[in-house]
Design a protein around this motif. Sequence first.
Motif, mmCIF file in Angstrom:
data_model
loop_
_atom_site.group_PDB
_atom_site.id
_atom_site.type_symbol
_atom_site.label_atom_id
_atom_site.label_comp_id
_atom_site.label_asym_id
_atom_site.label_seq_id
_atom_site.Cartn_x
_atom_site.Cartn_y
_atom_site.Cartn_z
ATOM 1 N N THR A 160 -7.200 -41.085 87.733
ATOM 2 C CA THR A 160 -8.375 -41.511 88.497
ATOM 3 C C THR A 160 -8.795 -42.923 88.111
ATOM 4 O O THR A 160 -9.079 -43.760 88.979
ATOM 5 N N ALA A 161 -8.824 -43.202 86.806
ATOM 6 C CA ALA A 161 -9.206 -44.535 86.339
ATOM 7 C C ALA A 161 -8.197 -45.586 86.792
ATOM 8 O O ALA A 161 -8.575 -46.692 87.195
ATOM 9 N N THR A 162 -6.914 -45.251 86.718
ATOM 10 C CA THR A 162 -5.883 -46.181 87.174
ATOM 11 C C THR A 162 -6.098 -46.533 88.633
ATOM 12 O O THR A 162 -5.966 -47.699 89.042
ATOM 13 N N GLN A 163 -6.460 -45.541 89.431
ATOM 14 C CA GLN A 163 -6.702 -45.779 90.851
ATOM 15 C C GLN A 163 -7.913 -46.676 91.080
ATOM 16 O O GLN A 163 -7.825 -47.672 91.791
ATOM 17 N N TYR A 164 -9.067 -46.332 90.477
ATOM 18 C CA TYR A 164 -10.239 -47.143 90.797
ATOM 19 C C TYR A 164 -10.197 -48.513 90.130
ATOM 20 O O TYR A 164 -10.751 -49.490 90.668
ATOM 21 N N PHE A 165 -9.528 -48.636 88.974
ATOM 22 C CA PHE A 165 -9.347 -49.958 88.380
ATOM 23 C C PHE A 165 -8.436 -50.823 89.257
ATOM 24 O O PHE A 165 -8.714 -51.998 89.495
ATOM 25 N N ARG A 208 -7.150 -34.825 80.764
ATOM 26 C CA ARG A 208 -7.071 -36.235 80.370
ATOM 27 C C ARG A 208 -6.103 -37.017 81.251
ATOM 28 O O ARG A 208 -6.337 -38.204 81.531
ATOM 29 N N PHE A 209 -5.033 -36.360 81.719
ATOM 30 C CA PHE A 209 -4.136 -37.065 82.642
ATOM 31 C C PHE A 209 -4.834 -37.324 83.970
ATOM 32 O O PHE A 209 -4.696 -38.408 84.556
ATOM 33 N N GLU A 210 -5.583 -36.353 84.461
ATOM 34 C CA GLU A 210 -6.304 -36.565 85.716
ATOM 35 C C GLU A 210 -7.309 -37.709 85.567
ATOM 36 O O GLU A 210 -7.465 -38.534 86.470
ATOM 37 N N THR A 211 -7.978 -37.766 84.415
ATOM 38 C CA THR A 211 -8.931 -38.847 84.147
ATOM 39 C C THR A 211 -8.214 -40.187 84.102
ATOM 40 O O THR A 211 -8.708 -41.190 84.627
ATOM 41 N N LEU A 212 -7.045 -40.209 83.475
ATOM 42 C CA LEU A 212 -6.212 -41.413 83.429
ATOM 43 C C LEU A 212 -5.803 -41.847 84.830
ATOM 44 O O LEU A 212 -5.911 -43.027 85.179
ATOM 45 N N ILE A 241 2.432 -31.719 84.373
ATOM 46 C CA ILE A 241 1.009 -31.917 84.638
ATOM 47 C C ILE A 241 0.783 -32.333 86.086
ATOM 48 O O ILE A 241 -0.160 -31.875 86.739
ATOM 49 N N GLU A 242 1.646 -33.181 86.600
ATOM 50 C CA GLU A 242 1.496 -33.624 87.991
ATOM 51 C C GLU A 242 1.578 -32.446 88.950
ATOM 52 O O GLU A 242 0.779 -32.343 89.896
ATOM 53 N N LEU A 243 2.518 -31.543 88.714
ATOM 54 C CA LEU A 243 2.638 -30.346 89.556
ATOM 55 C C LEU A 243 1.367 -29.503 89.495
ATOM 56 O O LEU A 243 0.865 -29.029 90.523
ATOM 57 N N VAL A 244 0.841 -29.313 88.284
ATOM 58 C CA VAL A 244 -0.395 -28.532 88.118
ATOM 59 C C VAL A 244 -1.534 -29.173 88.897
ATOM 60 O O VAL A 244 -2.292 -28.495 89.606
ATOM 61 N N LEU A 245 -1.657 -30.503 88.808
ATOM 62 C CA LEU A 245 -2.732 -31.198 89.498
ATOM 63 C C LEU A 245 -2.604 -31.117 91.011
ATOM 64 O O LEU A 245 -3.588 -30.924 91.726
ATOM 65 N N ILE A 246 -1.386 -31.270 91.502
ATOM 66 C CA ILE A 246 -1.164 -31.240 92.953
ATOM 67 C C ILE A 246 -1.596 -29.903 93.540
ATOM 68 O O ILE A 246 -2.320 -29.847 94.542
ATOM 69 N N PHE A 247 -1.188 -28.812 92.903
ATOM 70 C CA PHE A 247 -1.504 -27.498 93.456
ATOM 71 C C PHE A 247 -2.941 -27.073 93.141
ATOM 72 O O PHE A 247 -3.548 -26.315 93.905
ATOM 73 N N THR A 248 -3.510 -27.579 92.048
ATOM 74 C CA THR A 248 -4.929 -27.337 91.783
ATOM 75 C C THR A 248 -5.777 -28.030 92.841
ATOM 76 O O THR A 248 -6.752 -27.473 93.351
ATOM 77 N N GLN A 249 -5.380 -29.268 93.182
ATOM 78 C CA GLN A 249 -6.097 -30.013 94.207
ATOM 79 C C GLN A 249 -6.054 -29.287 95.548
ATOM 80 O O GLN A 249 -7.058 -29.204 96.256
ATOM 81 N N LEU A 250 -4.899 -28.733 95.881
ATOM 82 C CA LEU A 250 -4.757 -27.978 97.124
ATOM 83 C C LEU A 250 -5.689 -26.768 97.113
ATOM 84 O O LEU A 250 -6.358 -26.459 98.114
#
Length: 368
Positions: free
Chosen positions: A182-187, A176-180, A344-353
């Motif tokens: 992503t939406a913040t970026q495209y909005f 849900r944070f990643e969705t948030l 959560i940000e740390l998890v997302l950064i390394f998941t993205q990598l």
Amino acid sequence: MLLPVFCIFIAVVVVQFLYYIVVFGKFSFAKPQVVTPKRIPISVIVCAKNEEENVKRFVPLLAEQNYATFEIVLIDDASSDNTLELFEEFEKQYSNVKLVKVENNEAFWGNKKFALTLGIKAAKYDYLLFTDADCHPVSKDWITTMSSQFATNKTIVLGYGAYDKIPSSFLNKVIRFETLLTATQYFAWAKLGKPYMGVGRNMAYRRDEFFKVRGFMDHMKIRSGDDDLFINQAATGSNTTISYAADGFTYSEPKTSFKDWFTQKRRHVSTAKHYKMFDRNQLGLFYFTQLLFIALAIVLLAFQYQWIAVASIIGFRYLFSWISMGFAAGKLKEKDVMYWFPIIELVLIFTQLNVFITNAFSKPVHWK
């Protein structure tokens, strides 16, 4: 020896500040959205492939929308379960349901874009509202809220497609944070006049925008991207707006295992490489500075270089990013995920990598 590293670290934080406060701030700090209902006939389009359990629950919710004139175009993309049979029952039950049956086509087998194209052509009305078969509107005023943002020169509306909350699930908070984010970026980029993507779970546009760019023809061979690649091609600063009033959200069931979510992310990332160069570059720069911030902070703290200054800069970076995302989370009803923000940000950064590395060696699987 570490002075150049420290200078780069400061530059990275400056770039992050520009993203979170200047760019994302266009959405995060925006005023609440005013909803002025319009009397525009709407065709709601839902494409499904082997979704019998979802359509059984969610299509009736679409039929109950509090809107004067709308139809529901149900597209069965050659399902092998009972999806088609359910759609046929709905067509008999609801007078405003139209069924589109898609047969397997050798040239377009399993291609959602082909199925959607048939549904768009079959739609009765010129204003089209899209959602997925596993989604449900948050209220009976979903159509009213989304259609209210159409105007003479605003013919593409980007909405928010959220995920259901699962109590006590950390993975759910990450999703849900990643969705948030992503939406913040495209909005935000849409408000800046540089729209680059939308989500098929909740978006709308006039049919002529579809035909102006020859539909999905320029990326038909790319199995994903019926939403974001289309928007990346068709949306401009003058024809695109956003809808973020709470009654206009849709919700869908999130993945419940890391493996499934990781597979989903691989598809999204593989599609993004087909965006316009500016959009690829701005997304890449944001992610690169996120990763670099973590790496340089670890190096500087490990060597205790100007550690008070470094710690202060780290605190400042988390403060402004937390404030920006916190305001965005308030608008999109995701405040609870912000308590876990740094982790959560740390998890997302390394998941993205990990996604980037995995995609470099194998292709992700797309539409069912």
